[in-house]
Design a protein around this motif. Structure first.
Motif, PDB file in Angstrom:
ATOM      1  N   ASP A 118      -9.083  -8.876   9.750  1.00  0.00           N
ATOM      2  CA  ASP A 118      -8.995 -10.034   8.857  1.00  0.00           C
ATOM      3  C   ASP A 118      -7.698 -10.789   9.115  1.00  0.00           C
ATOM      4  O   ASP A 118      -6.628 -10.193   9.194  1.00  0.00           O
ATOM      5  CB  ASP A 118      -9.043  -9.573   7.397  1.00  0.00           C
ATOM      6  N   SER A 146      -5.189  -6.709  -0.555  1.00  0.00           N
ATOM      7  CA  SER A 146      -4.112  -5.895  -1.153  1.00  0.00           C
ATOM      8  C   SER A 146      -4.687  -4.723  -1.942  1.00  0.00           C
ATOM      9  O   SER A 146      -4.362  -4.524  -3.122  1.00  0.00           O
ATOM     10  CB  SER A 146      -3.190  -6.755  -2.027  1.00  0.00           C
ATOM     11  N   LEU A 200      -3.991  -1.699  -1.905  1.00  0.00           N
ATOM     12  CA  LEU A 200      -2.960  -0.779  -2.381  1.00  0.00           C
ATOM     13  C   LEU A 200      -1.880  -1.547  -3.153  1.00  0.00           C
ATOM     14  O   LEU A 200      -0.755  -1.103  -3.290  1.00  0.00           O
ATOM     15  CB  LEU A 200      -2.342  -0.013  -1.203  1.00  0.00           C
ATOM     16  N   GLY A 229      -0.183  -3.966  -2.411  1.00  0.00           N
ATOM     17  CA  GLY A 229       1.001  -4.325  -1.636  1.00  0.00           C
ATOM     18  C   GLY A 229       2.148  -3.337  -1.780  1.00  0.00           C
ATOM     19  O   GLY A 229       3.300  -3.673  -1.521  1.00  0.00           O
ATOM     20  N   ARG A 281       0.503  -9.054   7.744  1.00  0.00           N
ATOM     21  CA  ARG A 281       1.896  -8.644   7.970  1.00  0.00           C
ATOM     22  C   ARG A 281       2.233  -8.406   9.438  1.00  0.00           C
ATOM     23  O   ARG A 281       3.331  -7.942   9.737  1.00  0.00           O
ATOM     24  CB  ARG A 281       2.176  -7.360   7.164  1.00  0.00           C
TER      25      ARG A 281
HETATM   26  N1  LIG Z   1      -7.466 -13.664   0.676  1.00  0.00           N
HETATM   27  C1  LIG Z   1      -6.273 -13.579   0.166  1.00  0.00           C
HETATM   28  O1  LIG Z   1      -5.869 -14.426  -0.673  1.00  0.00           O
HETATM   29  C2  LIG Z   1      -5.367 -12.458   0.572  1.00  0.00           C
HETATM   30  C3  LIG Z   1      -4.145 -12.224  -0.088  1.00  0.00           C
HETATM   31  C4  LIG Z   1      -3.343 -11.170   0.343  1.00  0.00           C
HETATM   32  C5  LIG Z   1      -3.758 -10.345   1.379  1.00  0.00           C
HETATM   33  N2  LIG Z   1      -4.959 -10.608   2.013  1.00  0.00           N
HETATM   34  C6  LIG Z   1      -5.453  -9.730   3.096  1.00  0.00           C
HETATM   35  O2  LIG Z   1      -5.382  -8.400   2.666  1.00  0.00           O
HETATM   36  C7  LIG Z   1      -4.695  -7.635   3.653  1.00  0.00           C
HETATM   37  C8  LIG Z   1      -4.037  -6.465   3.025  1.00  0.00           C
HETATM   38  O3  LIG Z   1      -3.040  -6.928   2.104  1.00  0.00           O
HETATM   39  P1  LIG Z   1      -1.745  -6.060   1.876  1.00  0.00           P
HETATM   40  O4  LIG Z   1      -1.005  -5.919   3.140  1.00  0.00           O
HETATM   41  O5  LIG Z   1      -1.032  -6.643   0.706  1.00  0.00           O
HETATM   42  O6  LIG Z   1      -2.455  -4.663   1.500  1.00  0.00           O
HETATM   43  P2  LIG Z   1      -1.958  -3.354   0.809  1.00  0.00           P
HETATM   44  O7  LIG Z   1      -2.560  -2.234   1.589  1.00  0.00           O
HETATM   45  O8  LIG Z   1      -2.249  -3.428  -0.646  1.00  0.00           O
HETATM   46  O9  LIG Z   1      -0.383  -3.358   0.963  1.00  0.00           O
HETATM   47  C9  LIG Z   1       0.239  -2.943   2.162  1.00  0.00           C
HETATM   48  C10 LIG Z   1       1.713  -2.841   1.881  1.00  0.00           C
HETATM   49  O10 LIG Z   1       1.921  -1.955   0.820  1.00  0.00           O
HETATM   50  C11 LIG Z   1       2.764  -0.900   1.215  1.00  0.00           C
HETATM   51  N3  LIG Z   1       2.174   0.314   0.619  1.00  0.00           N
HETATM   52  C12 LIG Z   1       0.973   0.380   0.041  1.00  0.00           C
HETATM   53  N4  LIG Z   1       0.773   1.604  -0.456  1.00  0.00           N
HETATM   54  C13 LIG Z   1       1.832   2.328  -0.203  1.00  0.00           C
HETATM   55  C14 LIG Z   1       2.175   3.669  -0.474  1.00  0.00           C
HETATM   56  N5  LIG Z   1       1.361   4.498  -1.119  1.00  0.00           N
HETATM   57  N6  LIG Z   1       3.350   4.082  -0.061  1.00  0.00           N
HETATM   58  C15 LIG Z   1       4.137   3.270   0.603  1.00  0.00           C
HETATM   59  N7  LIG Z   1       3.866   1.976   0.883  1.00  0.00           N
HETATM   60  C16 LIG Z   1       2.724   1.521   0.493  1.00  0.00           C
HETATM   61  C17 LIG Z   1       2.739  -0.911   2.724  1.00  0.00           C
HETATM   62  O11 LIG Z   1       3.978  -0.470   3.180  1.00  0.00           O
HETATM   63  P3  LIG Z   1       4.298  -0.230   4.739  1.00  0.00           P
HETATM   64  O12 LIG Z   1       4.364  -1.578   5.391  1.00  0.00           O
HETATM   65  O13 LIG Z   1       5.604   0.477   4.727  1.00  0.00           O
HETATM   66  O14 LIG Z   1       3.184   0.603   5.257  1.00  0.00           O
HETATM   67  C18 LIG Z   1       2.503  -2.373   3.056  1.00  0.00           C
HETATM   68  O15 LIG Z   1       3.735  -3.093   3.094  1.00  0.00           O
HETATM   69  C19 LIG Z   1      -3.744  -8.647   4.294  1.00  0.00           C
HETATM   70  O16 LIG Z   1      -3.312  -8.244   5.561  1.00  0.00           O
HETATM   71  C20 LIG Z   1      -4.640  -9.847   4.380  1.00  0.00           C
HETATM   72  O17 LIG Z   1      -5.496  -9.733   5.508  1.00  0.00           O
HETATM   73  C21 LIG Z   1      -5.746 -11.633   1.620  1.00  0.00           C
END
Ligand SMILES: NC(=O)c1ccc[n+]([C@@H]2O[C@H](COP(=O)([O-])OP(=O)(O)OC[C@H]3O[C@@H](n4cnc5c(N)ncnc54)[C@H](OP(=O)(O)O)[C@@H]3O)[C@@H](O)[C@H]2O)c1
Length: 247
Positions: free
Chosen positions: A56, A217, A219, A221, A22
């Motif tokens: 990552d 992800s 959390l 997302g 992101r």
């Molecule tokens: N290999 C694959 O296929 C794949 C797929 C997807 C992701 N990824 C990797 O995994 C990493 C993490 O993925 P992700 O960004 O989806 O992780 P995540 O930590 O599950 O989600 C982060 C998002 O969720 C919001 N969020 C989560 N918990 C929250 C809470 N308790 N309260 C408020 N908002 C909350 C955050 O908001 P805010 O922005 O407001 O903080 C942010 O937009 C990515 O950057 C990427 O490197 C890999």
């Protein structure tokens, strides 16, 4: 921050990885502004200062802009490159690559893996990627051809170690059987909302083969928050994060 090994290797990182999906603020490079890029750089720097030593990324994140933003921080912060592990992913080709009529597809051909890795090296501005992962399974792939590309990149000093992402156990086993280099990581979706890896053998195989599972992800997302916000929002206002689910 707790430090963990990646697989059975000598690579060590913080147990939390900072995902750069992101950091550009959008999937669309045309929507990246100086402000969104600055926010992304601040987020990376904050993670680094908090003790994250594994970053990552993937070539498709904002079509390379996420790697460029991380590369810029690495150039700006003295000593950071030496203190962190850089992970990135390849194998998904966007629509229009290389021809306007080309569809989005998965491509694990040896030549493509090598050229995608070299493009990531250029965007990150480094000579070596610490961990290169195959992003999502290409069901037409030949494990021996993948292994050949891995060995070529490793022997050229362009990649230290390899992993996969979203691979089911049988596919990990098929690739590992063909590859003389150990697969150190399987990056899979794991969260309270997505628990399949706990039950489909993925994590059992990680234990068996000393593969480090890396949760994406973790959390979910923020899916719960989005649902609550959607309920609370007035009609017609929707989530405008702009992110899809193909990360
Ligand atoms: N290999 C694959 O296929 C794949 C797929 C997807 C992701 N990824 C990797 O995994 C990493 C993490 O993925 P992700 O960004 O989806 O992780 P995540 O930590 O599950 O989600 C982060 C998002 O969720 C919001 N969020 C989560 N918990 C929250 C809470 N308790 N309260 C408020 N908002 C909350 C955050 O908001 P805010 O922005 O407001 O903080 C942010 O937009 C990515 O950057 C990427 O490197 C890999």
């Amino acid at each position: 921050m707790k430090i963990v090994p990646l697989g059975n290797s000598s690579l060590r990182s913080s147990c939390l990885a900072y995902g750069c999906w992101r950091v550009a603020g959008s999937w669309n490079p045309a929507e990246v502004t100086p402000a969104t890029e600055a926010a992304g750089r601040t987020a990376i720097l904050t993670a680094y200062e908090a003790g994250y030593t594994l970053f990552d990324n993937a070539d498709i994140y904002c079509r390379g802009r996420a790697e460029e933003i991380l590369g810029r921080v690495l150039r700006e912060v003295s000593g950071m490159r030496e203190r962190v592990l850089l992970a990135t992913k390849c194998g998904i080709r966007s629509a229009g690559d290389p021809h306007p009529q080309s569809p989005q597809r998965w491509d694990f051909s040896g030549d493509y893996i090598v050229s995608a890795c070299e493009a990531s090296l250029r965007r990150l501005g480094v000579e070596t990627i610490d961990l290169l992962m195959l992003h999502r399974p290409d069901y037409l792939a030949d494990p021996h051809e993948i292994a050949g590309a891995f060995v070529q990149l490793h022997d050229a000093g362009k990649v230290r170690a390899f992993g996969v992402s979203n691979f089911r156990p049988s596919l990990v086993r098929a690739l590992q059987a063909a590859c003389p280099l150990p697969l150190l990581v399987n990056q899979v979706e794991i969260s309270l909302a997505q628990r399949a890896a706990l039950e489909d053998g993925t994590l059992d195989q990680c234990l068996e083969l000393a593969i480090t599972p890396m949760a994406w992800s973790p959390l979910a997302g923020g899916v719960g928050r989005r649902r609550s916000a959607a309920v609370a929002q007035p009609a017609g206002v929707s989530d405008a994060s702009g992110f899809g689910s193909a990360g």
